[in-house]
Structure formats: C-alpha cells, structure tokens
Enzyme design. Structure first.
Site, mmCIF file in Angstrom:
data_model
loop_
_atom_site.group_PDB
_atom_site.id
_atom_site.type_symbol
_atom_site.label_atom_id
_atom_site.label_comp_id
_atom_site.label_asym_id
_atom_site.label_seq_id
_atom_site.Cartn_x
_atom_site.Cartn_y
_atom_site.Cartn_z
ATOM 1 N N GLY A 155 -4.384 -4.455 6.042
ATOM 2 C CA GLY A 155 -3.374 -4.294 7.089
ATOM 3 C C GLY A 155 -3.533 -2.962 7.785
ATOM 4 O O GLY A 155 -4.145 -2.028 7.252
ATOM 5 N N ASN A 213 -10.291 5.600 1.347
ATOM 6 C CA ASN A 213 -10.574 5.820 2.776
ATOM 7 C C ASN A 213 -11.716 6.818 2.999
ATOM 8 O O ASN A 213 -11.578 7.782 3.763
ATOM 9 C CB ASN A 213 -9.320 6.271 3.534
ATOM 10 C CG ASN A 213 -8.286 5.167 3.691
ATOM 11 O OD1 ASN A 213 -7.249 5.186 3.049
ATOM 12 N ND2 ASN A 213 -8.581 4.191 4.531
ATOM 13 N N GLU A 235 -11.341 0.995 -3.450
ATOM 14 C CA GLU A 235 -11.682 0.621 -2.075
ATOM 15 C C GLU A 235 -12.286 1.797 -1.318
ATOM 16 O O GLU A 235 -11.755 2.907 -1.358
ATOM 17 C CB GLU A 235 -10.392 0.159 -1.383
ATOM 18 C CG GLU A 235 -10.582 -0.350 0.031
ATOM 19 C CD GLU A 235 -9.258 -0.777 0.671
ATOM 20 O OE1 GLU A 235 -8.223 -0.827 -0.034
ATOM 21 O OE2 GLU A 235 -9.252 -1.044 1.879
ATOM 22 N N SER A 262 0.859 -1.180 0.000
ATOM 23 C CA SER A 262 0.000 0.000 0.000
ATOM 24 C C SER A 262 0.900 1.237 0.000
ATOM 25 O O SER A 262 1.727 1.400 0.894
ATOM 26 C CB SER A 262 -0.876 -0.050 1.262
ATOM 27 O OG SER A 262 -1.608 1.138 1.394
ATOM 28 N N LYS A 269 -1.170 -0.853 -4.319
ATOM 29 C CA LYS A 269 -2.389 -0.099 -3.963
ATOM 30 C C LYS A 269 -1.983 1.353 -3.750
ATOM 31 O O LYS A 269 -1.064 1.642 -2.987
ATOM 32 C CB LYS A 269 -2.989 -0.698 -2.687
ATOM 33 C CG LYS A 269 -4.010 0.178 -1.983
ATOM 34 C CD LYS A 269 -4.751 -0.625 -0.909
ATOM 35 C CE LYS A 269 -4.837 0.109 0.410
ATOM 36 N NZ LYS A 269 -5.586 -0.644 1.429
ATOM 37 N N LEU A 270 -2.663 2.234 -4.452
ATOM 38 C CA LEU A 270 -2.393 3.666 -4.301
ATOM 39 C C LEU A 270 -3.470 4.286 -3.432
ATOM 40 O O LEU A 270 -4.660 4.075 -3.667
ATOM 41 C CB LEU A 270 -2.401 4.377 -5.666
ATOM 42 C CG LEU A 270 -1.452 3.877 -6.745
ATOM 43 C CD1 LEU A 270 -1.581 4.761 -7.994
ATOM 44 C CD2 LEU A 270 -0.010 3.873 -6.251
ATOM 45 N N LYS A 271 -3.054 5.086 -2.474
ATOM 46 C CA LYS A 271 -4.014 5.862 -1.695
ATOM 47 C C LYS A 271 -4.434 7.045 -2.554
ATOM 48 O O LYS A 271 -3.564 7.698 -3.170
ATOM 49 C CB LYS A 271 -3.353 6.363 -0.410
ATOM 50 C CG LYS A 271 -3.046 5.248 0.579
ATOM 51 C CD LYS A 271 -4.325 4.714 1.183
ATOM 52 C CE LYS A 271 -4.056 3.712 2.286
ATOM 53 N NZ LYS A 271 -5.302 3.173 2.842
ATOM 54 N N ASP A 281 -14.123 -1.604 2.983
ATOM 55 C CA ASP A 281 -13.217 -1.823 4.117
ATOM 56 C C ASP A 281 -13.910 -1.299 5.372
ATOM 57 O O ASP A 281 -14.611 -2.042 6.061
ATOM 58 C CB ASP A 281 -11.880 -1.106 3.840
ATOM 59 C CG ASP A 281 -10.912 -1.151 5.011
ATOM 60 O OD1 ASP A 281 -11.108 -1.965 5.921
ATOM 61 O OD2 ASP A 281 -9.934 -0.369 5.023
ATOM 62 N N ASP A 306 -7.316 3.136 -3.025
ATOM 63 C CA ASP A 306 -8.038 3.175 -1.748
ATOM 64 C C ASP A 306 -8.295 4.630 -1.373
ATOM 65 O O ASP A 306 -7.359 5.419 -1.201
ATOM 66 C CB ASP A 306 -7.190 2.494 -0.668
ATOM 67 C CG ASP A 306 -7.896 2.441 0.684
ATOM 68 O OD1 ASP A 306 -9.074 2.853 0.767
ATOM 69 O OD2 ASP A 306 -7.267 1.973 1.659
ATOM 70 N N LYS A 356 -10.221 -7.242 7.496
ATOM 71 C CA LYS A 356 -9.236 -6.972 8.546
ATOM 72 C C LYS A 356 -9.810 -7.564 9.821
ATOM 73 O O LYS A 356 -10.886 -7.124 10.266
ATOM 74 C CB LYS A 356 -9.057 -5.465 8.753
ATOM 75 C CG LYS A 356 -8.225 -4.771 7.698
ATOM 76 C CD LYS A 356 -8.118 -3.285 7.998
ATOM 77 C CE LYS A 356 -7.355 -2.591 6.881
ATOM 78 N NZ LYS A 356 -7.830 -1.216 6.654
HETATM 79 O O1 NPG Z 1 0.377 -2.579 4.786
HETATM 80 O O2 NPG Z 1 -0.424 -2.683 6.801
HETATM 81 C C1 NPG Z 1 -0.306 -2.142 5.698
HETATM 82 C C2 NPG Z 1 -1.045 -0.837 5.461
HETATM 83 C C3 NPG Z 1 -2.251 -1.012 4.599
HETATM 84 O O3 NPG Z 1 -3.149 0.928 3.622
HETATM 85 C C4 NPG Z 1 -3.107 0.211 4.581
HETATM 86 N N1 NPG Z 1 -3.795 0.445 5.700
HETATM 87 O O4 NPG Z 1 -6.699 2.371 5.192
HETATM 88 O O5 NPG Z 1 -6.348 0.273 5.091
HETATM 89 C C5 NPG Z 1 -5.977 1.402 5.377
HETATM 90 C C6 NPG Z 1 -4.575 1.641 5.892
HETATM 91 C C7 NPG Z 1 -4.468 2.058 7.347
HETATM 92 C C8 NPG Z 1 -3.242 2.003 7.991
HETATM 93 C C9 NPG Z 1 -5.551 2.516 8.059
HETATM 94 C C10 NPG Z 1 -3.101 2.386 9.318
HETATM 95 C C11 NPG Z 1 -5.407 2.884 9.392
HETATM 96 C C12 NPG Z 1 -4.201 2.816 10.026
#
Ligand code: NPG
Length: 367
Positions: A291, A191, A214, A135, A161-163, A239, A189, A263
């Site tokens: 994750g 969020n 996502e 990610s 995966k690109l935010k 998610d 993603d 998750k």
């Molecule tokens: O590789 O563990 C990993 C990170 C994956 O992008 C990732 N997690 O929005 O899913 C999410 C994000 C996240 C990380 C969200 C930390 C909240 C806290």
C-alpha cells in the site's frame, strides 16, 4: 471508448498518526487523483506518487507533468482506448510507472463501470474479503510502538509489519515478540536502509521467526539481495526493486527473493500487477498486496488485486480509520480482521465530491 478530457487534482488528507519509514516521515497523504472523462462515463485513479522522490524516483509534480505533457495527449489521440491498450500506447515514454498506472487504472475504471463489471471480477478475484495487515511506522519510543501494536491487534489486524532501519531493528522486533508472543504474524520493512555489509545485523533477526524482511538493500541491488537471501533464514521480500514484469522475472531467476510485495502503482498498473502475480504463482512464490497510504479510490482497487489466489499473505490493506479521519469515499472497515472487496462496477466506490472539494489544493482540466 475515447478520452474527451481529464482532470488532475491534488488533495491533502491529514493522517491520523504520522508515518515514518527509514526514508521519510509524513503527517499527511498528498494525493494526485486522476479522473478521465469519456463518452461512456468517468473513471478515477489515485496516483501512488509522493510529493518527494524519497520512496521511488517518481514524485507527484513530475507525475502530474508527465501525464499532462506526454501521456494524456497520446491517449487522447487514440480513437478507441481500453485499459489493455494503455501500456502499449505509452511504451515510448520510459519509466514513470506510477503516472502510467494512474491513467491505466482510470481508464479501466471507466471501462468496467460502462460494462457493469467490478475490478475484482475482471482481475480474477477468488474471494470477497481479504485478511487485513497493518504497517506500523517508526515511532518515538518502544513504549509507543507496543501501544500502537496492541491497539491494532485489539482491532483484529491479522499481521503486523514494523518499519525498521539500522539502530531500530532487533530491539523493537524483540520487544514486540516478547510482548505479543511467537504466534503473532510479524514482518519487517527496511525500505532499502541496509547495505551488503549489514548481513550479520540482519541475520540477528532470524531468531524472531519473521514472515519476511522486505527490501533490505538498495532497489538496484538484485545480486546483493540474492546473496542475502542465501545468508538469512528469514525470507527476503522485494518491493522497490520490482518495477516491471521483466524485473520480477529477473529477481526470481536470481533468487533475490522468495516473497514479493506487489503494488500496482509501482509496476505500471493492475494488468502488470496481475501478470506478476501469475508469474509468481507459476514459480510457487507467495505474494501480498502493498500500500501507499491510498485514499479509498486506490484502496478499493488494491482490495480487488489482493483477492487473487496467489495473494496468500495478508497485505498492507488496512481500514480507512488507520489512515484518515475523513476519506474521499465511504470508509472501509474491519470485519473480523478482514476487509470486504468492493463488488460494484469499476472500483466499486464513489468519490464524495464535497469532501474532495474541501481537501483539494489544485485542480486542472485537460481537454
Ligand atoms: O498501509 O498503505 C499502507 C502503507 C503501507 O508501509 C506502507 N507503505 O514502503 O511500502 C512502503 C510504505 C510507503 C507508504 C511508501 C507511502 C511510500 C509512501
């Protein structure tokens, strides 16, 4: 088994690279680690809660308080505790899935270590290694993004995966596609950063052949996701919206997603995570393992989950060096784009106590 005592420990692990999503930026992982002490041995868990309630309503000091004041006292009164009994015993407490997940996981770890069985075996894993995805947070510039993606691909990561967020979506996706070609397994993603009015903007992503988009909309907007899923060619993945088996069923019923990120922390533990997996398999819906920048303790359990048969897409399960220069367990490494699923009893990893002591900022013993 009976829980005699428990330790709640907060540790700070600097990240090798700051991680920015549409909601938050972090330069370190602040981890709440739970250790349960029973007559038959100990069990560990990494609670998913972040210090601030920006990803989920739950947050670290709230999770610590609900564990200490409500959840643990209930479990410690039970004369015979197993992981399967944790959720029913804690049902009177509403929500707080991450706190509950941490306790269920620590109990399961203790139980399985005592029985000599691995998480993977217990959950029903069908493989001993899983493909690794990565990610990529929102960086300072396009050039920085391309160089990060290039580095991860050179290491062997099988999916990127690109935010994204409004204003950082089509441009980075186009740049990555142009540079790395149409065969790159690529997903995005958001969020929850978009609204129902952004359908046209999100439809612009359709031309890039993404695996999925996502959580584009607010967690509570399942009907909005269903509407969006009908309007987009790109599969919609949920998610944050799915915090229970019931909500997973509702989301599938509404057609709010055609892929699910599971998750365990978000849904109250690995037993519910497995039940959601089973539900998705029954509906022909592919899942993948998300994750939360976990330490090795959390990653080990996630790897076991990711080895279940319905996890047909690479997850956000990356090698240790993508997150930390120093972790509290032995590092997980990439082998030919895969990470090995631990096979030892419980999570199969040991906490390196002197490293953990050094990274610990607070520790309370409850007995
Ligand atoms: O590789 O563990 C990993 C990170 C994956 O992008 C990732 N997690 O929005 O899913 C999410 C994000 C996240 C990380 C969200 C930390 C909240 C806290």
């Amino acid at each position: 088994m009976k829980i005699d005592a428990a330790e709640l420990r907060v540790a700070r692990l600097p990240l090798v690279i700051p991680f920015r999503t549409s909601q938050a930026s972090q330069a370190e992982r602040v981890a709440l680690l739970v250790r349960v002490i029973t007559g038959q041995g100990e069990g560990w868990a990494d609670c998913g809660a972040s210090p601030e309630p920006w990803y989920e309503p739950e947050f670290l000091s709230g999770a610590r308080a609900v564990i200490a004041e409500h959840l643990l006292p209930t479990l410690m009164q039970a004369p015979d505790i197993t992981a399967a009994r944790v959720q029913p015993l804690l049902a009177q407490v509403k929500g707080n899935e991450m706190a509950k997940a941490a306790l269920e996981t620590a109990v399961l770890d203790a139980e399985l270590r005592a029985a000599g069985m691995s998480f993977a075996q217990y959950l029903g894993a069908v493989t001993d290694r899983v493909p690794a995805g990565v990610s990529v947070g929102i960086p300072g510039s396009l050039a920085e993004l391309l160089s990060q993606v290039e580095g991860y691909l050179a290491e062997g990561y099988q999916r990127i995966k690109l935010k994204i967020e409004p204003g950082w979506d089509t441009e980075p996706v186009r740049a990555v596609r142009e540079r790395f070609g149409p065969d790159l397994a690529l997903q995005v993603d958001a969020n929850q950063a978009y609204s129902r009015h952004d359908a046209r903007r999100l439809r612009a992503l359709d031309e890039f052949g993404l695996l999925l988009v996502e959580q584009p909309l607010a967690a509570g907007d399942l009907p909005g996701h269903a509407e969006l899923a009908r309007a987009l060619a790109t599969p919609v993945c949920l998610d944050e919206s799915v915090t229970s088996l019931r909500l997973a069923a509702v989301a599938l019923e509404l057609g709010a997603c055609s892929v699910l990120n599971i998750k365990a922390a978000r849904v109250g533990g690995y037993l519910t995570a497995r039940a959601i997996h089973d539900l998705c398999v029954a509906h022909g819906v592919p899942v993948w393992c998300g994750g939360l920048l976990e330490t090795g303790v959390g990653r080990a359990a996630n790897l076991a989950l990711a080895a279940l048969p319905g996890f047909t897409l690479p997850g956000d399960v990356s090698a240790t060096d993508r997150y930390f220069a120093e972790d509290i367990t032995a590092p997980f490494v990439l082998e030919d784009g895969h990470i090995r699923v631990p096979a030892g009893p419980g999570t199969g990893v040991e906490v390196i106590m002197d490293v953990l002591e050094r990274l610990t900022v607070s520790c309370e013993l409850l007995c």
